[in-house]
Design a protein around this motif. Structure first.
Motif, PDB file in Angstrom:
ATOM      1  N   GLU A  76       0.849  -1.196   0.000  1.00  0.00           N
ATOM      2  CA  GLU A  76       0.000   0.000   0.000  1.00  0.00           C
ATOM      3  C   GLU A  76       0.879   1.239   0.000  1.00  0.00           C
ATOM      4  O   GLU A  76       1.780   1.349   0.832  1.00  0.00           O
ATOM      5  CB  GLU A  76      -0.924   0.013   1.225  1.00  0.00           C
ATOM      6  CG  GLU A  76      -1.983  -1.071   1.221  1.00  0.00           C
ATOM      7  CD  GLU A  76      -2.933  -0.955   2.403  1.00  0.00           C
ATOM      8  OE1 GLU A  76      -2.869   0.100   3.102  1.00  0.00           O
ATOM      9  OE2 GLU A  76      -3.700  -1.888   2.647  1.00  0.00           O
ATOM     10  N   PHE A  77       0.611   2.137  -0.899  1.00  0.00           N
ATOM     11  CA  PHE A  77       1.337   3.388  -0.984  1.00  0.00           C
ATOM     12  C   PHE A  77       0.323   4.527  -1.049  1.00  0.00           C
ATOM     13  O   PHE A  77      -0.614   4.499  -1.845  1.00  0.00           O
ATOM     14  CB  PHE A  77       2.243   3.419  -2.215  1.00  0.00           C
ATOM     15  CG  PHE A  77       3.250   2.299  -2.248  1.00  0.00           C
ATOM     16  CD1 PHE A  77       4.446   2.401  -1.550  1.00  0.00           C
ATOM     17  CD2 PHE A  77       2.992   1.130  -2.962  1.00  0.00           C
ATOM     18  CE1 PHE A  77       5.368   1.367  -1.576  1.00  0.00           C
ATOM     19  CE2 PHE A  77       3.908   0.103  -3.005  1.00  0.00           C
ATOM     20  CZ  PHE A  77       5.108   0.208  -2.280  1.00  0.00           C
ATOM     21  N   LYS A  78       0.496   5.507  -0.188  1.00  0.00           N
ATOM     22  CA  LYS A  78      -0.427   6.637  -0.140  1.00  0.00           C
ATOM     23  C   LYS A  78       0.378   7.934  -0.063  1.00  0.00           C
ATOM     24  O   LYS A  78       1.453   7.974   0.543  1.00  0.00           O
ATOM     25  CB  LYS A  78      -1.350   6.535   1.089  1.00  0.00           C
ATOM     26  CG  LYS A  78      -2.184   5.267   1.113  1.00  0.00           C
ATOM     27  CD  LYS A  78      -3.000   5.176   2.382  1.00  0.00           C
ATOM     28  CE  LYS A  78      -3.781   3.864   2.441  1.00  0.00           C
ATOM     29  NZ  LYS A  78      -4.555   3.737   3.698  1.00  0.00           N
ATOM     30  N   ALA A  79      -0.168   8.980  -0.667  1.00  0.00           N
ATOM     31  CA  ALA A  79       0.524  10.262  -0.658  1.00  0.00           C
ATOM     32  C   ALA A  79      -0.483  11.390  -0.755  1.00  0.00           C
ATOM     33  O   ALA A  79      -1.538  11.240  -1.369  1.00  0.00           O
ATOM     34  CB  ALA A  79       1.530  10.338  -1.798  1.00  0.00           C
ATOM     35  N   ALA A  80      -0.146  12.500  -0.130  1.00  0.00           N
ATOM     36  CA  ALA A  80      -0.951  13.720  -0.219  1.00  0.00           C
ATOM     37  C   ALA A  80       0.008  14.888  -0.417  1.00  0.00           C
ATOM     38  O   ALA A  80       1.027  14.995   0.274  1.00  0.00           O
ATOM     39  CB  ALA A  80      -1.764  13.926   1.039  1.00  0.00           C
ATOM     40  N   VAL A  81      -0.322  15.740  -1.370  1.00  0.00           N
ATOM     41  CA  VAL A  81       0.546  16.854  -1.731  1.00  0.00           C
ATOM     42  C   VAL A  81      -0.208  18.156  -1.521  1.00  0.00           C
ATOM     43  O   VAL A  81      -1.372  18.289  -1.927  1.00  0.00           O
ATOM     44  CB  VAL A  81       1.030  16.756  -3.192  1.00  0.00           C
ATOM     45  CG1 VAL A  81       1.940  17.923  -3.540  1.00  0.00           C
ATOM     46  CG2 VAL A  81       1.745  15.421  -3.424  1.00  0.00           C
ATOM     47  N   ASN A  82       0.442  19.101  -0.849  1.00  0.00           N
ATOM     48  CA  ASN A  82      -0.117  20.444  -0.683  1.00  0.00           C
ATOM     49  C   ASN A  82       0.638  21.390  -1.607  1.00  0.00           C
ATOM     50  O   ASN A  82       1.847  21.560  -1.495  1.00  0.00           O
ATOM     51  CB  ASN A  82       0.028  20.890   0.771  1.00  0.00           C
ATOM     52  CG  ASN A  82      -0.668  22.216   1.032  1.00  0.00           C
ATOM     53  OD1 ASN A  82      -1.832  22.267   1.331  1.00  0.00           O
ATOM     54  ND2 ASN A  82       0.080  23.325   0.916  1.00  0.00           N
ATOM     55  N   VAL A  83      -0.091  21.969  -2.547  1.00  0.00           N
ATOM     56  CA  VAL A  83       0.520  22.838  -3.550  1.00  0.00           C
ATOM     57  C   VAL A  83       0.126  24.280  -3.298  1.00  0.00           C
ATOM     58  O   VAL A  83      -1.063  24.571  -3.043  1.00  0.00           O
ATOM     59  CB  VAL A  83       0.067  22.402  -4.972  1.00  0.00           C
ATOM     60  CG1 VAL A  83       0.727  23.295  -6.024  1.00  0.00           C
ATOM     61  CG2 VAL A  83       0.419  20.951  -5.215  1.00  0.00           C
ATOM     62  N   PRO A  84       1.056  25.218  -3.302  1.00  0.00           N
ATOM     63  CA  PRO A  84       0.699  26.636  -3.087  1.00  0.00           C
ATOM     64  C   PRO A  84      -0.298  27.127  -4.131  1.00  0.00           C
ATOM     65  O   PRO A  84      -0.245  26.729  -5.295  1.00  0.00           O
ATOM     66  CB  PRO A  84       2.043  27.356  -3.214  1.00  0.00           C
ATOM     67  CG  PRO A  84       3.067  26.320  -2.957  1.00  0.00           C
ATOM     68  CD  PRO A  84       2.495  25.028  -3.472  1.00  0.00           C
TER      69      PRO A  84
END
Length: 201
Positions: A193-201
């Motif tokens: 399982e691979f999970k990711a969350a990205v916060n972009v300006p």
């Protein structure tokens, strides 16, 4: 003639009798420095949205259990049913043979997965209702807080909340900042399982 020697226990008993004669309880007859030391300790204020507005947990007139994302991540949960481990009067399980939630709160539950039978425990994600128990076992990733409100909540959260509400709030975006949150899990039988969350300006 026997001499009488005052022990520390005898002195404490004399102080207690004196405080009782003055109309004070022994708990109130503490030294001033101890009272001041206790007054300096302050608890962190916990804010919740159980009344559809932000309020302090200790002044909110609802039975609420608030769990932040960091505490929830420490459970290594596969779905949100793990909040039952930290919440009194709330049990959560998966219905045998189905990927459906069997939530029970204060003795009220629903264990039938028929589409036209709706559960008494409501689940909301960012104020959107998850209507059926077959979709209530949510992925717990990127969660900011989970608030479990026990008791009828129909006035504020609508129908299907006669037993209570599980209110899930995901992490808010941070303006003008770049951020990355990722996790990986590898287990038996080829589980990956691979999970990711990205916060972009």
């Amino acid at each position: 003639m026997k001499s009488f020697r005052r022990t520390p226990q005898h002195r404490n008993w004399q102080r207690m009798k004196a405080s009782l004669l003055l109309g004070l309880t022994p708990a109130l007859a503490l030294p001033v420095q101890n009272v001041q030391a206790q007054g300096e300790q302050q608890l962190e204020e916990i804010m919740v949205t159980a009344t559809r507005r932000v309020s302090a947990l200790h002044t909110t007139p609802v039975a609420v259990t608030a769990i932040d994302g960091e505490k929830f991540d420490s459970l290594f949960a596969s779905d949100i049913s793990a909040v039952a481990l930290l919440t009194p009067n709330f049990s959560a399980a998966q219905i045998t043979g189905f990927n459906a939630a069997g939530f029970a709160m204060r003795g009220a539950s629903q264990t039938d997965i028929l589409v036209y039978w709706e559960p008494p425990v409501g689940v909301l994600v960012d104020d959107f209702v998850v209507p059926h128990m077959q979709t209530q076992l949510l992925d717990p990733y990127d969660i900011d807080t989970i608030e479990v409100m026990r008791g009828p909540q129909g006035t504020l959260f609508g129908k299907n909340t006669t037993a209570g509400v599980v209110n899930v709030r995901t992490k808010r975006p941070v303006l003008n900042e770049f951020g990355l949150d990722a996790s990986a899990m590898i287990g038996d039988y080829g589980r990956k399982e691979f999970k990711a969350a990205v916060n972009v300006p």
